[in-house]
Write a protein that holds these residues in place. Structure first.
Motif, mmCIF file in Angstrom:
data_model
loop_
_atom_site.group_PDB
_atom_site.id
_atom_site.type_symbol
_atom_site.label_atom_id
_atom_site.label_comp_id
_atom_site.label_asym_id
_atom_site.label_seq_id
_atom_site.Cartn_x
_atom_site.Cartn_y
_atom_site.Cartn_z
ATOM 1 N N ASN A 1 0.234 55.437 -19.355
ATOM 2 C CA ASN A 1 1.041 54.484 -19.877
ATOM 3 C C ASN A 1 0.117 53.137 -20.161
ATOM 4 O O ASN A 1 -1.220 53.112 -20.208
ATOM 5 C CB ASN A 1 2.095 54.271 -19.026
ATOM 6 N N ASN A 2 0.587 51.963 -20.086
ATOM 7 C CA ASN A 2 0.162 50.701 -20.637
ATOM 8 C C ASN A 2 -0.989 50.528 -19.404
ATOM 9 O O ASN A 2 -1.670 49.627 -19.861
ATOM 10 C CB ASN A 2 1.351 49.627 -20.369
ATOM 11 N N ASN B 1 -8.546 40.643 -16.860
ATOM 12 C CA ASN B 1 -8.567 41.190 -15.811
ATOM 13 C C ASN B 1 -7.083 42.158 -16.029
ATOM 14 O O ASN B 1 -6.127 41.658 -16.367
ATOM 15 C CB ASN B 1 -8.653 40.620 -14.649
ATOM 16 N N HIS B 2 -7.271 43.498 -15.492
ATOM 17 C CA HIS B 2 -6.172 44.279 -15.557
ATOM 18 C C HIS B 2 -6.058 45.222 -14.219
ATOM 19 O O HIS B 2 -5.857 46.238 -14.337
ATOM 20 C CB HIS B 2 -6.405 45.228 -16.789
ATOM 21 N N THR B 3 -6.553 44.565 -13.170
ATOM 22 C CA THR B 3 -6.679 45.273 -11.938
ATOM 23 C C THR B 3 -7.826 45.901 -11.568
ATOM 24 O O THR B 3 -8.446 46.308 -12.522
ATOM 25 C CB THR B 3 -5.292 46.006 -11.434
ATOM 26 N N PHE C 1 -3.242 47.293 -27.620
ATOM 27 C CA PHE C 1 -3.802 48.343 -27.867
ATOM 28 C C PHE C 1 -4.485 48.841 -26.751
ATOM 29 O O PHE C 1 -4.655 48.006 -25.606
ATOM 30 C CB PHE C 1 -5.053 48.355 -29.035
ATOM 31 N N HIS C 2 -5.224 49.973 -26.567
ATOM 32 C CA HIS C 2 -6.109 50.267 -25.552
ATOM 33 C C HIS C 2 -7.290 50.923 -26.012
ATOM 34 O O HIS C 2 -7.578 51.957 -26.703
ATOM 35 C CB HIS C 2 -5.417 51.548 -24.712
ATOM 36 N N ASP C 3 -8.359 50.211 -25.710
ATOM 37 C CA ASP C 3 -9.855 50.622 -26.180
ATOM 38 C C ASP C 3 -10.284 51.967 -25.494
ATOM 39 O O ASP C 3 -11.487 52.094 -25.471
ATOM 40 C CB ASP C 3 -10.767 49.582 -26.090
ATOM 41 N N PHE D 1 -6.655 44.537 -26.045
ATOM 42 C CA PHE D 1 -7.368 45.925 -25.700
ATOM 43 C C PHE D 1 -7.190 46.092 -24.173
ATOM 44 O O PHE D 1 -7.925 45.273 -23.321
ATOM 45 C CB PHE D 1 -8.615 46.092 -26.142
ATOM 46 N N ASP D 2 -6.477 46.852 -23.444
ATOM 47 C CA ASP D 2 -6.539 47.260 -22.151
ATOM 48 C C ASP D 2 -7.030 48.701 -21.732
ATOM 49 O O ASP D 2 -7.487 49.350 -22.453
ATOM 50 C CB ASP D 2 -4.962 47.536 -21.742
ATOM 51 N N ASP D 3 -7.421 48.500 -20.171
ATOM 52 C CA ASP D 3 -7.819 49.602 -19.769
ATOM 53 C C ASP D 3 -9.103 50.180 -19.633
ATOM 54 O O ASP D 3 -9.853 51.007 -19.100
ATOM 55 C CB ASP D 3 -6.998 50.937 -20.171
ATOM 56 N N GLY D 4 -10.107 49.373 -20.533
ATOM 57 C CA GLY D 4 -11.488 49.950 -20.804
ATOM 58 C C GLY D 4 -12.324 49.044 -19.705
ATOM 59 O O GLY D 4 -11.930 48.640 -18.678
ATOM 60 N N SER E 1 -7.852 49.315 -10.034
ATOM 61 C CA SER E 1 -7.494 50.519 -10.230
ATOM 62 C C SER E 1 -6.381 51.009 -11.084
ATOM 63 O O SER E 1 -5.762 52.184 -10.919
ATOM 64 C CB SER E 1 -7.872 51.531 -9.069
ATOM 65 N N HIS E 2 -5.578 49.737 -11.625
ATOM 66 C CA HIS E 2 -4.406 50.329 -12.531
ATOM 67 C C HIS E 2 -3.320 51.029 -11.727
ATOM 68 O O HIS E 2 -2.612 51.805 -12.088
ATOM 69 C CB HIS E 2 -4.738 51.251 -13.651
ATOM 70 N N LYS E 3 -3.104 50.343 -10.743
ATOM 71 C CA LYS E 3 -1.883 50.662 -9.902
ATOM 72 C C LYS E 3 -0.699 50.179 -10.277
ATOM 73 O O LYS E 3 -0.901 49.017 -10.759
ATOM 74 C CB LYS E 3 -2.174 50.492 -8.404
HETATM 75 ZN ZN LIG Z 1 -3.185 49.390 -18.553
#
Ligand SMILES: [Zn+2]
Length: 348
Positions: free
Chosen positions: A347-348, A123-125, A220-222, A72-75, A127-129
């Motif tokens: 996006n992703n 980790n997904h950075t 997925f994205h939570d 799960f990404d972005d949360g 600020s999602h740049k």
């Molecule tokens: Zn993402």
């Protein structure tokens, strides 16, 4: 010496045995008798860097027929992350959460909730740049501040697992990830949940790929309502059809870099101060700290940085030793909350 090596090996074998015993015990104690559970736990040694996920990388296929990894990404984003956690809990299964540093600062308690439920924190950075469009210096800064921000929120070391925003993976950053002993996760199966609000759509997108591909890393994205609404049904069906969920954990946590710990701590502290001021009624404090000024003050001035870093260095023993001059600290620019979320999550 030989004896010692032998003892170490038998020690780790015993640990693996007890781990699998634990996972069996966890499934046996699951209230839901038709839970999917965790069929096995894979411990990844990320030393020297690893690449997983067939969409971009061919190396490192972890899975056997019928096995899937949930990511799960972005949360975290409380209102949807909670629903995802509830679905996972009802199936006594585990996933990996690739968190955005900024989201972790916005809701550190939610990070701890995910962590204490036994899921892998990754980790997904910051600020999602899109790191493809950043200099290597700035891209590395995005990765490092993300690690430090999520780690501080979790109040525990986190895994060295990383996913690129938009899956945009510049060669220089893959090399950087390797130098930092990170396991980089691409994907095999995409829910495309950001393209729809419909849980039914996510369910059918996922299930058709599960049945045809029969294994893979699922994305997925939570932060998506569609995924939050679909997760229970997806797990119910996967269990009924005999598919398995594998949990990936790391052999060792990711190290952090002192100056990013300092910056991340300042951001966490600032957020807490603002939240406290709001909770006690704001008044003068709120008037005095309009967003622009509030956020600007969270940036550690470069003139102060040296002093703070050397102070922090004295305190921290497990920090990752590195020549940090080659890495730029992200500049935290003031931006209304609604805007950055909207801009980022395309996006992703
Ligand atoms: Zn993402």
């Amino acid at each position: 010496m030989q004896l010692r090596t032998k003892q170490l090996i038998s020690g780790s074998a015993a640990m693996m045995l007890s781990l699998s015993a634990l996972s069996v015990a966890a499934q046996a104690s699951c209230a839901n008798k038709s839970s999917i559970g965790v069929s096995r736990t894979i411990t990844i040694d990320a030393a020297g860097g690893k690449l997983y996920g067939g969409l971009q990388y061919t190396a490192g296929d972890l899975l056997r027929d019928g096995e899937f990894i949930l990511t799960f990404d972005d949360g975290p984003l409380r209102r949807y992350t909670r629903k995802v956690l509830a679905a996972l809990k009802s199936h006594c299964t585990k996933a990996s959460f690739f968190m955005v540093g900024r989201m972790a600062v916005a809701d550190p308690a939610m990070v701890r909730e995910v962590e204490s439920a036994g899921h892998t924190i990754a980790n997904h950075t910051w600020s999602h740049k899109n790191l493809q469009r950043r200099s290597a210096r700035r891209a590395a800064g995005e990765i490092e501040l993300g690690i430090s921000a999520v780690r501080i929120a979790a109040q525990k070391p986190i895994s060295p697992f990383f996913r690129f925003p938009y899956l945009a993976d510049p060669k220089a950053m893959i090399a950087y990830g390797k130098s930092r002993d990170m396991a980089i996760f691409s994907i095999d199966i995409d829910s495309n949940d950001y393209k729809t609000k419909s849980p039914g759509r996510v369910y059918s997108t996922i299930m058709s790929q599960v049945r045809s591909r029969r294994k893979g890393i699922m994305l997925f994205h939570d932060i998506q309502r569609s995924t939050a609404g679909a997760m229970q049904r997806i797990l119910d069906t996967m269990q009924r059809e005999g598919f398995k969920i594998v949990h990936v954990v790391s052999k060792a946590p990711v190290g952090t870099i002192e100056e990013f710990d300092v910056q991340a701590q300042a951001l966490h502290d600032k957020r807490r101060t603002v939240a406290t001021a709001k909770a006690i009624g704001g008044g003068d404090y709120e008037k005095a700290s309009r967003p622009r000024r509030t956020i600007r003050r969270t940036v550690v001035k470069s003139s102060d940085r040296k002093a703070i870093v050397s102070k922090a260095a004295a305190k921290r023993s497990n920090a990752f030793p590195s020549r940090t001059s080659a890495i730029a600290q992200p500049q935290i620019r003031p931006q209304p909350k609604a805007d950055w979320r909207k801009n980022v999550w395309g996006n992703n």
